[in-house]
Design an enzyme around this catalytic site. Structure first.
Site, short mmCIF file in Angstrom:
data_model
loop_
_atom_site.label_atom_id
_atom_site.label_comp_id
_atom_site.label_asym_id
_atom_site.label_seq_id
_atom_site.Cartn_x
_atom_site.Cartn_y
_atom_site.Cartn_z
N TRP A 100 37.46 29.09 70.93
CA TRP A 100 36.25 29.89 70.73
C TRP A 100 35.80 29.83 69.28
O TRP A 100 34.60 29.75 68.99
CB TRP A 100 36.47 31.34 71.17
CG TRP A 100 36.71 31.47 72.65
CD1 TRP A 100 37.83 31.95 73.26
CD2 TRP A 100 35.82 31.09 73.71
NE1 TRP A 100 37.68 31.90 74.63
CE2 TRP A 100 36.47 31.38 74.93
CE3 TRP A 100 34.55 30.52 73.75
CZ2 TRP A 100 35.89 31.13 76.18
CZ3 TRP A 100 33.96 30.27 74.99
CH2 TRP A 100 34.63 30.57 76.18
N ASP A 170 34.63 37.94 66.19
CA ASP A 170 34.47 37.86 67.65
C ASP A 170 35.66 38.64 68.23
O ASP A 170 36.80 38.20 68.16
CB ASP A 170 34.52 36.39 68.06
CG ASP A 170 34.50 36.20 69.58
OD1 ASP A 170 34.46 37.21 70.32
OD2 ASP A 170 34.52 35.03 70.02
N LYS A 194 35.72 41.16 79.32
CA LYS A 194 37.18 41.21 79.21
C LYS A 194 37.67 42.66 79.16
O LYS A 194 38.50 43.04 79.95
CB LYS A 194 37.67 40.44 77.98
CG LYS A 194 37.84 38.95 78.21
CD LYS A 194 36.69 38.14 77.76
CE LYS A 194 36.85 36.67 78.07
NZ LYS A 194 36.00 35.85 77.21
C1 LIG Z 1 35.39 34.81 76.69
C2 LIG Z 1 35.23 34.63 75.25
C3 LIG Z 1 34.05 34.11 74.69
C4 LIG Z 1 32.90 33.62 75.54
O1 LIG Z 1 32.17 34.68 76.00
P1 LIG Z 1 30.81 34.51 76.83
O2 LIG Z 1 30.39 35.92 77.00
O3 LIG Z 1 31.16 33.80 78.10
O4 LIG Z 1 29.86 33.72 75.99
C5 LIG Z 1 33.96 34.02 73.32
N1 LIG Z 1 34.96 34.42 72.52
C6 LIG Z 1 36.12 34.91 73.02
C7 LIG Z 1 37.19 35.34 72.09
C8 LIG Z 1 36.27 35.04 74.40
O5 LIG Z 1 37.42 35.54 74.90
#
Ligand SMILES: *Cc1c(COP(=O)(O)O)cnc(C)c1O
Length: 357
Positions: A100, A170, A194
């Site tokens: 990511w 993030d 999540k």
């Molecule tokens: C799942 C995830 C993403 C991607 O998220 P989307 O909402 O599908 O764009 C980005 N960063 C992390 C750390 C993730 O776990």
């Protein structure tokens, strides 16, 4: 209607509290002769939901007064682009700790000339860096980190010191799973699917002064300032997803808030890491000091045993344990809503599988 639940170890979309799902089911049509799908985003009812949800984020995360909380669309993946578009002048630093963060860096490269200030790719992203290992450049507009690496099962247990340079994180896969000092960050973002609710909404907490940065012309939808000025109501927001996030936050508050969640999450993770530490059969992917409390990633001696483990686990009502293809092995995602008894069941199953395979 059936409410038989299995243990859902999926990485995302992921398990939600049963209580919340039942509230959604029973409350679905209870919006004055309409369902939650049908009410106007400009209605009083939704206005109240939006305000309450925002207040709960502020309360539960301890968001300081000089920050704004936004509910956006496009997932964390759009934030990979919006962050550099809005906040990067010429360059910014990225700590690469998994897929990511690499994607986030790739998007920043579309906009300017960011730098990789750290990478653990050589050891298959087995760890997050100590502050001293991050080589920040001059003129950096911010440092971007991924607080929890969903695929590799690593997590920062201390955040980098960046002085006056804003720290951007993030937090998609560990938001509200532990106490975090929001004032250490310039911007935090997280896709909801999540730890917060269903897919379709992305939470952003941004320090007010950063929302005013303006280095290049951007379309309205891509400017943080647009969403700040319009209080997340510039266009139609994801009404249902925000409503569901609000219910999850109320559930979290009933559980005792983030401090309590953190205690429970560390106990949950310890149950599985304890099995790994006592075993020569299973191998933890993450280095000890970087272990994630949200995604526990481990390997078995062969692909054959891995497949057998997954199949047997499914027979025992444990789903979603297959690791990401880039690591292989097993990934047990045990977010806030994942129950303690499910973790106990997995730990027990792991010990038994090691003995009887
Ligand atoms: C799942 C995830 C993403 C991607 O998220 P989307 O909402 O599908 O764009 C980005 N960063 C992390 C750390 C993730 O776990």
């Amino acid at each position: 209607m059936s409410t038989k639940r299995i243990y859902n170890f999926n990485a995302g979309p992921a398990v939600l509290p049963l209580e919340v799902l039942e509230e959604i089911r029973s409350g679905f049509m209870e919006f004055g002769g309409m369902s939650i799908f049908e009410i106007s985003h400009r209605s009083k009812k939704f206005g109240a939901i939006l305000e309450e949800t925002e207040n709960l984020v502020v309360e539960l995360m301890g968001v300081p007064k000089n920050y704004r909380v936004l509910f956006l669309q496009g997932g964390a993946s759009l934030q990979f682009a919006m962050v550099p578009m809005n906040l990067m002048d010429k360059t910014a630093d990225y700590a690469l700790t998994g897929s990511w963060s690499k994607k986030a860096l790739a998007e920043a490269k579309v906009v300017g000339a960011p730098r990789a200030a750290f990478s653990s790719e050589e050891t298959k992203f087995s760890r997050t860096p100590a502050s001293s290992e991050i080589d920040m450049g001059r003129d950096s507009s911010y440092l971007h980190i991924t607080s929890n690496n969903t695929i590799y099962g690593t997590q920062y247990h201390a955040f980098p010191e960046t002085g006056d340079v804003p720290l951007v994180a993030d937090m998609s896969s560990d938001i509200l799973s532990r106490a975090v000092d929001v004032s250490r960050f310039g911007l935090i973002y997280a896709g909801a699917q999540k730890n917060l609710g269903p897919a379709g909404v992305t939470l952003v907490a941004i320090r007010e002064d950063l929302a005013g940065r303006n280095y290049r012309g951007l379309p309205a939808m891509l400017r943080y300032s647009t969403h700040v000025e319009n209080n997340s109501l510039y266009n139609t927001p994801p009404v249902f997803a925000i409503y569901a996030v609000g219910l999850v936050l109320k559930w979290l508050k009933r559980q005792g808030g983030v401090a309590k969640m953190e205690q429970v999450n560390s106990r949950k993770a310890a149950l599985i890491y304890d099995v790994l530490d006592r075993s020569t059969f299973y191998r933890s992917h993450a280095d000890k000091q970087s272990r994630s409390f949200m995604n526990v990633v481990f390997t078995l001696p062969s692909d054959e045993l891995t497949s057998k483990f997954i199949a047997k686990a499914e027979e025992n009502d444990m789903a979603g344990l297959k690791g990401h293809r880039s690591v292989g092995g097993i990934r047990a995602s045990i977010y806030n809503a994942f129950p303690m008894d499910g973790v106990e069941a997995l730990a027990q199953f792991m010990r038994e599988f090691e003995r009887t395979r």
